[in-house]
Design an enzyme around this catalytic site. Sequence first.
Site, PDB file in Angstrom:
ATOM      1  CE  LYS A  67      19.440 -31.524  11.481  1.00 33.74           C
ATOM      2  NZ  LYS A  67      20.745 -31.680  10.790  1.00 33.74           N
ATOM      3  CB  SER A  97      14.637 -25.258  11.007  1.00 29.64           C
ATOM      4  OG  SER A  97      15.264 -24.639  12.091  1.00 29.64           O
TER       5      SER A  97
END
Lengths: 331, 331
Positions: B56, B312
Amino acid sequence: MIAQRLPKPDDISSAVERLKGQAVRTPLLEFPVLNARTGGRVLIKPENLQRIGAFKFRGAFNAVSRLDRERWPGGVVACSSGNHAQGVAEAARILGLDAAIVMPNDAPRLKLEGTRAAGAEVLTCDRVKSDRYAIAAELAEERRAAFVPPYDDLHIIAGQGTIGHEILEDAEDLGAEIDMVVAPCGGGGLISGIALWLKHACPTADIYAVEPAGFDDLARSLASGHRERNLSPVGSICDSLLAATPGELTFEINRNALAGALAVADNEVQAAMRFAFESMKLVVEPGGATALAALLSGRLPVADRTVAIVLSGGNVDPVQFAEILGRRTLS
Amino acid sequence: MIAQRLPKPDDISSAVERLKGQAVRTPLLEFPVLNARTGGRVLIKPENLQRIGAFKFRGAFNAVSRLDRERWPGGVVACSSGNHAQGVAEAARILGLDAAIVMPNDAPRLKLEGTRAAGAEVLTCDRVKSDRYAIAAELAEERRAAFVPPYDDLHIIAGQGTIGHEILEDAEDLGAEIDMVVAPCGGGGLISGIALWLKHACPTADIYAVEPAGFDDLARSLASGHRERNLSPVGSICDSLLAATPGELTFEINRNALAGALAVADNEVQAAMRFAFESMKLVVEPGGATALAALLSGRLPVADRTVAIVLSGGNVDPVQFAEILGRRTLS
């Protein structure tokens, strides 16, 4: 063994070629959080990402792949606390050789299972009461198998030295000049291989070994000039670093090449394992975390310097890891 | 937001330049054990090693660094289950902006602490009863701060797309041609950014999104052609993937670019986290492990193909991680 010559930088270059396509080319990682905390530029060499979860595959494959098969119809025999065991077993599996490994019965489950999963026969013995070297030597003779020593061997040291070669190659790609390399130390195969390459290719770098507290045989040997022994064979969580004394070949290299040796306590090792979990997302075993522990303890002169830290392995049992995570003091 | 145009490949190229020296250039890792288990060539993109422990940061820095500071004297505001929170907070810290983040009060402790540690003001609310988007939008207006959306934004998507760019670049260095990319999916920013780049630079590759079971809004939306909603806002351990519905921009990209979307159950995610711990020595959070879970479940056609799997994120609390390790069934 003892008649072997010392490895030379050319032996490491040869090992680099031999390991291509066999060993994992582990990356050199940078974590902004680690740079911020230490004030240096820290480059992590994560050998926990290596095949079998530890650097030991490098030396094992380099040594086993050079054996004369006709001379050793019984394949290979080794003794190991766990990572060399898996390295030799995996090398033998790839090369189609039989392997028998003598391991302490209190070795981590992951290491015992990993050795068996690679197809090796595992013989367990008591860590303290038995001499696993003697058991393995006898077995090797019986079976006409080659004994593959865990560290005190030309090709083992040269194989581990490929880590130094990769560190310098990747540092160059990052535009970094290495000032210091710090690595865990048991029998000294890893640190001597790295030191051998660095003193050849980057002689200004300082090389430090980090031992578990109570197992500072190398530090005391460097001080006295002779190979000193540890007082006890047990008493550290660093199961992979409990060799009784420096190797002959490894000490001969280390006495000339190292800037020093430090020792870290179990609680410092555990704190480093938690830091690796929380801030680096890496699983490191106790013995694999000593160099990181020394860095985090603030005892290394890293401010404004570029330092490579070797994480030498990640084979820790889930139960032990969970217990160490649970010891976290909430801040 | 809604008036934004769709990102183009050039926006990703621009993000690549903008992230240089800010985001970590994560490696592309190969694990022989994973190739042996799946019959394919598996390349792992470990965004758990990214700054803040999740991908992110890429989109957040790309978006926040482009803001007109005079227009937004109050800095930035975001709402997030935790990783976007840390990404925006860290980007704001680096850029010297104020940041206020609205987070669910049941977010992992590591994510709450990480956001505060980066200097952001954290406002917590109930995950189910409160509309954290509405709270954040109101706060942004009050403070004359820019609202930084978690996924449905041109520059956020372009930032995440740099992962696709790096995968192709590193695969080429490894002599590998990518046949498939598989990544976790919540609101769809990550997968749409990757798909956008891959369809531009490697159009033959199949791109798959992997959602948590019960949160298969993308799979149902792909089937119906409309943005479908999840039935419940809770009921999965994948705390980072619980967006209610696909984004407008992300769905517009995904409906044209994806080969499909799969869903994985919590127990498959936990098994993947244990596999990552034992065999890859990587710490992966539940939402970060869905693509690996899909791979390990055998539902992806990977035999003899080269597949990139995105991990991720790795921001999982030690207590939860220890509990998941402890659920291992001894084999």
